[in-house]
Design an enzyme around this catalytic site. Structure first.
Site: not given
Ligand code: UDP
Length: 322
Positions: A146, A148
């Site tokens: 999520y 990155e």
């Protein structure tokens, strides 16, 4: 000529609230909602009867059309840790793959707006967090799909602005709660309310001293509407949006437990790499969105959410098993 808008993730919690606001715009000619109903629900759009809106059941990364749009809003992503952790590849595809697909569907001079997240700050070392803070994210950690993918999508869109002169608007949303959260969403406020209304046992992960800043959905949507529709701004983001009142998870649990007599709090092991604190610096938001402020007090927002959950859960109980 009216506006042609594509809303990716328009059946989701935030997306569907934004769809309601979009449909109030007279200049809207066409609204294409693209959603694969992974975390979004048809129920969230059920109340709408408007011939300008077309719902397409398709993933954002696979959506194809010959049309181009004046504005694209990319909200197609799970936001609850248990959901995004359950399918990290799908989370990355929705955010990054979705953005890569959508940038080809914008007409020349059009705009793309994106829901990024306070998770880009990771477990922050400074508080409150201004947009200039670069964050501490573990790129191999359990939240990385999520965190990155939101960071990568921010990079992609800023680079498209630099190299293709794309008009972009990027918001970093802090914890949002309110009506239309899935009953099985798994985030703190909705989980505690669902638990208080069912078995009465509220599960706090760790000692509950970790903090978040909880924003009521109407306040957050007000800010998004102002920012995404603001023609005059040259500020493309990132812009923190949230409520800057910081409250510990244990205090949230106690407050919600107090709404249903007999509720109990149960402590469970801490979640790995759970951020210890989170609070937005809203200085920039106040400058870019003059007149905007989070108005709904936390206690009031939780009560409204509680009432909504209660009506939904009562309805579910009344529906007989097939
Ligand atoms: N949390 C909790 N019990 C729950 C759900 C969440 O104690 O049933 C905690 C979670 O560990 C975190 C905080 O509440 O510290 C906020 O979690 P949420 O999933 O709402 O959002 P995020 O972690 O993405 O900020």
């Amino acid at each position: 000529m009216g506006k042609r808008i594509l809303m990716a993730g328009g059946a989701g919690f935030l997306g569907s609230h934004l769809v309601d606001r979009l449909l109030r715009r007279n200049e809207l000619e066409l609204l294409v909602v693209v959603d694969d109903f992974w975390t979004g629900t048809r129920e969230n759009l059920k109340h709408i009867d408007d011939r300008r809106m077309h719902v397409v059941d398709c993933s954002v990364q696979e959506f194809a059309t010959h049309e181009t749009f004046d504005e694209i809003i990319h909200f197609a992503s799970p936001a609850s840790p248990p959901w995004y952790m359950s399918d990290p590849a799908r989370t990355i595809k929705a955010n990054v793959g979705g953005a890569l697909n959508l940038i080809n569907l914008i007409r020349k001079g059009g705009r793309i707006s994106f829901a990024s997240t306070s998770e880009v700050y990771g477990d922050p070392m400074i508080t409150p967090q201004p947009e200039s803070y670069r964050g501490v994210v573990d790129c191999t950690g359990p939240r990385s799909s999520y965190d990155e993918s939101k960071r990568c999508t921010e990079s992609l869109l800023f680079e498209m602005r630099r190299t293709r002169d794309l008009d972009v608007r990027i918001v970093r949303l802090f914890n949002v709660y309110g009506p239309r959260t899935r009953i099985d969403d798994g985030r703190a406020v909705s989980n505690f309310i669902g638990q208080a209304l069912s078995d009465g046992i509220l599960t706090v992960y760790g000692d509950g001293r970790q903090t978040r800043s909880w924003g009521y959905v109407d306040d957050i949507i007000d800010a998004l509407e102002r920012y995404f529709w603001l023609d005059e701004t040259s500020y493309c983001g990132p812009l923190n949006i949230g409520n800057d009142r910081e409250i510990a998870v244990i205090d949230v649990a106690h407050f919600i437990a107090s709404l249903v007599p007999g509720s109990q709090i149960k402590f469970l092991p801490p979640v790995p790499q759970d951020p210890t604190n989170r609070r937005p610096d809203l200085t920039l938001a106040r400058q870019v969105l003059p007149g905007w402020a989070a108005k709904v007090e936390y206690e009031e927002g939780v009560r409204r959410t509680f009432d909504w959950f209660k009506s939904k859960m009562t309805l579910m109980e009344r529906i007989p098993e097939p």
